[in-house]
Design an enzyme around this catalytic site. Sequence first.
Site, PDB file in Angstrom:
ATOM      1  N   TYR A   1      23.188  26.335  13.439  1.00  0.00           N
ATOM      2  CA  TYR A   1      23.332  27.287  14.541  1.00  0.00           C
ATOM      3  C   TYR A   1      24.743  27.157  15.120  1.00  0.00           C
ATOM      4  CZ  TYR A   1      22.545  29.752  18.885  1.00  0.00           C
ATOM      5  OH  TYR A   1      22.652  30.642  19.932  1.00  0.00           O
ATOM      6  N   LYS A  37      13.116  31.945  21.776  1.00  0.00           N
ATOM      7  CA  LYS A  37      12.794  32.731  20.586  1.00  0.00           C
ATOM      8  C   LYS A  37      11.276  32.920  20.485  1.00  0.00           C
ATOM      9  CE  LYS A  37      17.256  32.253  20.184  1.00  0.00           C
ATOM     10  NZ  LYS A  37      17.907  31.246  19.363  1.00  0.00           N
ATOM     11  N   ARG A  44      14.502  19.600  40.259  1.00  0.00           N
ATOM     12  CA  ARG A  44      15.445  19.281  39.161  1.00  0.00           C
ATOM     13  C   ARG A  44      14.950  18.105  38.325  1.00  0.00           C
ATOM     14  NH1 ARG A  44      19.712  16.245  40.049  1.00  0.00           N
ATOM     15  NH2 ARG A  44      20.178  17.080  42.113  1.00  0.00           N
ATOM     16  N   ASP A  83      15.567  21.023  13.977  1.00  0.00           N
ATOM     17  CA  ASP A  83      15.524  22.211  14.829  1.00  0.00           C
ATOM     18  C   ASP A  83      14.493  23.151  14.208  1.00  0.00           C
ATOM     19  OD1 ASP A  83      15.918  24.676  16.079  1.00  0.00           O
ATOM     20  OD2 ASP A  83      18.087  24.403  16.275  1.00  0.00           O
TER      21      ASP A  83
HETATM   22  C1  LIG Z   1      18.934  30.344  19.508  1.00  0.00           C
HETATM   23  C2  LIG Z   1      18.953  29.053  18.795  1.00  0.00           C
HETATM   24  C3  LIG Z   1      19.365  27.886  19.435  1.00  0.00           C
HETATM   25  C4  LIG Z   1      19.904  27.897  20.853  1.00  0.00           C
HETATM   26  O1  LIG Z   1      18.922  28.217  21.785  1.00  0.00           O
HETATM   27  P1  LIG Z   1      19.278  28.905  23.221  1.00  0.00           P
HETATM   28  O2  LIG Z   1      17.942  29.011  23.874  1.00  0.00           O
HETATM   29  O3  LIG Z   1      19.918  30.223  22.923  1.00  0.00           O
HETATM   30  O4  LIG Z   1      20.202  27.986  23.920  1.00  0.00           O
HETATM   31  C5  LIG Z   1      19.304  26.709  18.729  1.00  0.00           C
HETATM   32  N1  LIG Z   1      18.878  26.665  17.450  1.00  0.00           N
HETATM   33  C6  LIG Z   1      18.488  27.773  16.800  1.00  0.00           C
HETATM   34  C7  LIG Z   1      18.033  27.667  15.379  1.00  0.00           C
HETATM   35  C8  LIG Z   1      18.517  29.008  17.439  1.00  0.00           C
HETATM   36  O5  LIG Z   1      18.146  30.110  16.778  1.00  0.00           O
END
Ligand SMILES: *Cc1c(COP(=O)(O)O)cnc(C)c1O
Length: 381
Positions: free
Chosen positions: A107, A204, A55, A179
Amino acid sequence: MQLEKGKPETMKPETIAIHTPGIGRDGAVAPSIQLSTTWQHGPAYENLHGFQYVRDTNPNVADLEARLAAMEGGAVAAAFASGMAAGAALLAALPEGCRVIFHHDLYHDFRNLAAATFPVRNIQAVFVDMTDIDALEAALSGNTALVWFETPSNPKLDIIDIAAVCRLAHDGGARVVVDGTFATPVLQRPLALGADYVIHSLTKYMGGHSDIQGGAVIAREDDAAARALFATRKVTGGVLSPFNAWLVSRGLQTLHCRMEAHCRNAAAVAGFLAGHDRVEIVHYPFLPGRAGEDIARSQMKAGGGMVSVEIAGGRDGALAMASRVRLILNATSLGGVESLIEHRASVEGPKPRSPQGLLRLSVGLENADDLIGDLDQALNF
Ligand SMILES: *Cc1c(COP(=O)(O)O)cnc(C)c1O
């Protein structure tokens, strides 16, 4: 040849993605997966092997973090179990009574997180349109701790001028979080433009195959605030699992090739959609004449793999099209090898912010002619 750890600046990005092992490999070309949750320590918990408990951190997470920090040009990276956990760790460190300014196309779960957790800590969430730099300047005040935006944004692909926002925010004493999930470090390097942190959903493009969940924060400085991320991760338990870290490291090695193909296909799809009479608006960063195109071209290497489109007929038109696609799958998420389509307003709950006519496309790695053929027949509703 033994590559010298810690000297990635002498290599080009594609090479860094492949040759930045954060841990020794004992001659194996591919890294192994270390699933142990615990390591032998000395009788008084002396750290004998660099790792003690999963962890806290583990070898595959450390390997991934070395790659991520090198690819973004950051001092340090922290990997989490999801993109949300990564963002939440940054927000957890905010002092009571401060303000966070978000770009208004955000998001949706970060909006939900702020709504759920800010009020009890007396933190104010302010939403502004950061494509209008004057609006940001007007919103900045002395107790703004963070300025937070996606560029391109999800789902409207808004383009925010990273360098301009960083100058303003820093003048006002705030830190900047970008982000970079849609762009990836292949297309855009926010830390070099002044950002303090880049966050990613590794779920992603970084993972890239729709089979892992993960997230990361990459910090420009290895300072007390960056160290606090690791402390938060340890006590909240949001660390990435070894197997997922291994899969993301593997994904990063092909990220440059994949992004080139995603961008090529998405540009072709955006061009096709822009010429279709059932399409009202195409949101794509490099679309000629679109707002923000110049900024996109100056801070991104290519337009990315995401395209949003507003269909004539609003909700009915969008759902008619989404129900007719054959090859492209109706599914959430993005950045995998297969193309996905999604009616965002349906995903965002009872008070959606996305326009009802908007469909978001994650353009995959299929042949572009097949994708355009599918979209063409789907638009014939
Ligand atoms: C999917 C996404 C997130 C969140 O990520 P998770 O891995 O689903 O928690 C944050 N920011 C953007 C732009 C996203 O597309």
